[in-house]
Design an enzyme around this catalytic site. Structure first.
Site, PDB file in Angstrom:
ATOM      1  N   HIS A   1     -62.211  -1.764 -55.242  1.00 37.44           N
ATOM      2  CA  HIS A   1     -63.669  -1.749 -55.364  1.00 37.44           C
ATOM      3  C   HIS A   1     -64.252  -2.959 -54.634  1.00 37.44           C
ATOM      4  CE1 HIS A   1     -63.614   0.776 -59.334  1.00 37.44           C
ATOM      5  NE2 HIS A   1     -63.525   1.528 -58.249  1.00 37.44           N
TER       6      HIS A   1
ATOM      7  N   ARG B   1     -56.606   8.313 -61.596  1.00 36.11           N
ATOM      8  CA  ARG B   1     -57.090   6.969 -61.233  1.00 36.11           C
ATOM      9  C   ARG B   1     -57.861   6.360 -62.400  1.00 36.11           C
ATOM     10  NH1 ARG B   1     -58.736   3.622 -56.735  1.00 36.11           N
ATOM     11  NH2 ARG B   1     -60.970   3.156 -56.705  1.00 36.11           N
TER      12      ARG B   1
ATOM     13  N   ARG C   1     -56.920   6.619 -54.870  1.00 35.38           N
ATOM     14  CA  ARG C   1     -57.814   7.745 -54.640  1.00 35.38           C
ATOM     15  C   ARG C   1     -56.980   8.871 -54.040  1.00 35.38           C
ATOM     16  NH1 ARG C   1     -60.497   3.148 -52.586  1.00 35.38           N
ATOM     17  NH2 ARG C   1     -62.447   2.619 -53.673  1.00 35.38           N
TER      18      ARG C   1
ATOM     19  N   HIS D   1     -58.713  12.519 -59.602  1.00 37.56           N
ATOM     20  CA  HIS D   1     -59.420  11.262 -59.850  1.00 37.56           C
ATOM     21  C   HIS D   1     -59.254  10.825 -61.303  1.00 37.56           C
ATOM     22  CE1 HIS D   1     -61.809   8.413 -57.648  1.00 37.56           C
ATOM     23  NE2 HIS D   1     -62.650   8.287 -58.653  1.00 37.56           N
TER      24      HIS D   1
ATOM     25  N   LYS E   1     -61.591   2.781 -48.733  1.00 31.28           N
ATOM     26  CA  LYS E   1     -62.923   3.011 -48.177  1.00 31.28           C
ATOM     27  C   LYS E   1     -63.290   1.896 -47.209  1.00 31.28           C
ATOM     28  CE  LYS E   1     -64.983   5.785 -51.887  1.00 31.28           C
ATOM     29  NZ  LYS E   1     -66.097   5.881 -52.860  1.00 31.28           N
TER      30      LYS E   1
ATOM     31  N   TYR F   1     -65.402   0.679 -66.547  1.00 31.81           N
ATOM     32  CA  TYR F   1     -64.188   0.920 -67.325  1.00 31.81           C
ATOM     33  C   TYR F   1     -64.148   0.080 -68.589  1.00 31.81           C
ATOM     34  CZ  TYR F   1     -62.441   3.603 -63.396  1.00 31.81           C
ATOM     35  OH  TYR F   1     -62.297   4.549 -62.416  1.00 31.81           O
TER      36      TYR F   1
END
Length: 305
Positions: free
Chosen positions: A277, A254, A149, A251, A173, A286
Site C-alpha cells: 500500500h 489477501r 493481489r 482478494h 501497482k 484492517y
C-alpha cells in the site's frame, strides 16, 4: 463506435502506459470505460473529444437507470479525468468536462476475511495427485502467505522467486517492487510445484516469455493462468472445502492474510509494506476488522462480556 474515437482511445492508452507504467489490467479497464462512453455517444457528433459536461451528466444518469454500481461509476469518472486531463495538456481540448462532477458516495465496506479454519480447509482442497492440483495448492498457499493481489500472483515471473533466501520480488501497482517473505509452508509447496508439477505441465519443454519474462505458474499450454481462471479455481475449491463460493474470492485471501496478521499482533506499518500500500490509510481499514474480532472474543470469553 466511430473510427476517430477508436484512434483517440488507442493513443491515450499508449501515452498513459508510456508515462505512468500502469498495469495491463488497468489499461483494459480504461479501454472498456472509454469505449462504453463512445458507443453511447455514437451518432451525437463530435465523439469523445467533442463531449461537454451536460452530455456527461446525461451519460451518468443513463448508467444509474441501467443499474450500474456506484463503484463502477466512480472508476469511470477516474478514467475520464485521466483521459480529458491528457487531452487538455495536449491541446486537444480547451477544457475538462469532468470538472465539477463529483464522484458518487461509496460506503466504506470492511474487507471480508475467512476464518483460519476456513483457510486451512481451502488450502487442503486441491487434488495433490495431479500436476494442476499441486500448482493450485502452491498458488493458494502463496497468495495467503504473501498477501498478493491476484494480478501479482498470476503475473509472477519465475525470476521473482528466491527460494534460497525465502523471498518473493513482487511488482505491484504503479510498477513498484517489494520484497515479501515466503514462509516455510508456502516455500515447501512452491518447491514441490517447481520440482514435481511444473515440468509435467510444460511437457518438459521450455516455457516462452510473456511480456519479456517467463511466468512462474503455467497451464498445460505453457501459458500463465488468467485472473478469471484463478478466480474460477478459488470458487471451485471453496465448494470442495464446504465454504459458500459466493463468500470467497481471490482478494478475500489477501484480506485474510492482512486480518490474521493483525489478529496475531502484527505492526500496521509492517503490514503496509507487505501489502504494497502506498498510503497507511488504505491499510488502516484492517484495524477495524481486527477490532471487531477482539470485541467478539471479549463478548464470548470474558465473564462480563
Amino acid at each position: 463506435m466511430q473510427p476517430a474515437d477508436a484512434s483517440v482511445i488507442e493513443r491515450f492508452l499508449d501515452r498513459f502506459w508510456a508515462e505512468q507504467g500502469v498495469a495491463r489490467q488497468t489499461l483494459e479497464s480504461y479501454r472498456r470505460d472509454l469505449e462504453g462512453l463512445a458507443r453511447w455517444r455514437d451518432g451525437a457528433g463530435g465523439g469523445l473529444l467533442g463531449i461537454d459536461r451536460a452530455a456527461l451528466f446525461d451519460y451518468l444518469r443513463w448508467r444509474t437507470r441501467a443499474n450500474y454500481s456506484p463503484r463502477s461509476t466512480a472508476r469511470l469518472l477516474s478514467t475520464l479525468r485521466a483521459f480529458y486531463g491528457l487531452c487538455l495538456r495536449d491541446g486537444a481540448r480547451s477544457d475538462d468536462p469532468t470538472a465539477l462532477i463529483d464522484p458518487p458516495h461509496l460506503p466504506r465496506s470492511l474487507p471480508k476475511a475467512l476464518t483460519e479454519s476456513q483457510i486451512e480447509a481451502l488450502l487442503a482442497a486441491p487434488d495433490l495427485d495431479t500436476p494442476a492440483g499441486l500448482r493450485d495448492r502452491a498458488m493458494l498457499e502463496l497468495m495467503y502467505a504473501a498477501g498478493l493481489r491476484v494480478s501479482e500472483l498470476v503475473n509472477l515471473p519465475a525470476v521473482g522467486v528466491n527460494l534460497r533466501q525465502g523471498v518473493l520480488r513482487v511488482t505491484g501497482k504503479g510498477s513498484k517492487d517489494r520484497l515479501v517473505p515466503l514462509g516455510e509452508e508456502s516455500q515447501h509447496w512452491l518447491e514441490r510445484y517447481l520440482r514435481e508439477a511444473r515440468p509435467l505441465l510444460a511437457a518438459n519443454k521450455p516455457v516462452a516469455a510473456v511480456d519479456g519474462q517467463v511466468p512462474l505458474f503455467i497451464d498445460v499450454s505453457r501459458q500463465p493462468l488468467s485472473r478469471q481462471q484463478f478466480w474460477a479455481l478459488v470458487k471451485r475449491y471453496a465448494a470442495v472445502a464446504g465454504i459458500d463460493p459466493a463468500t470467497v474470492s481471490p482478494h478475500g485471501l489477501r484480506h485474510s492474510f492482512a486480518t490474521h496478521l493483525l489478529n496475531h499482533g502484527a505492526d500496521l506499518r509492517a503490514l503496509q509494506m507487505l501489502l504494497g500500500h502506498s498510503s497507511l490509510s488504505t491499510t488502516q481499514i484492517y484495524t477495524l476488522v481486527a477490532r471487531q474480532h477482539l470485541q467478539k472474543l471479549h463478548a464470548s470469553h470474558h465473564p462480563r462480556g
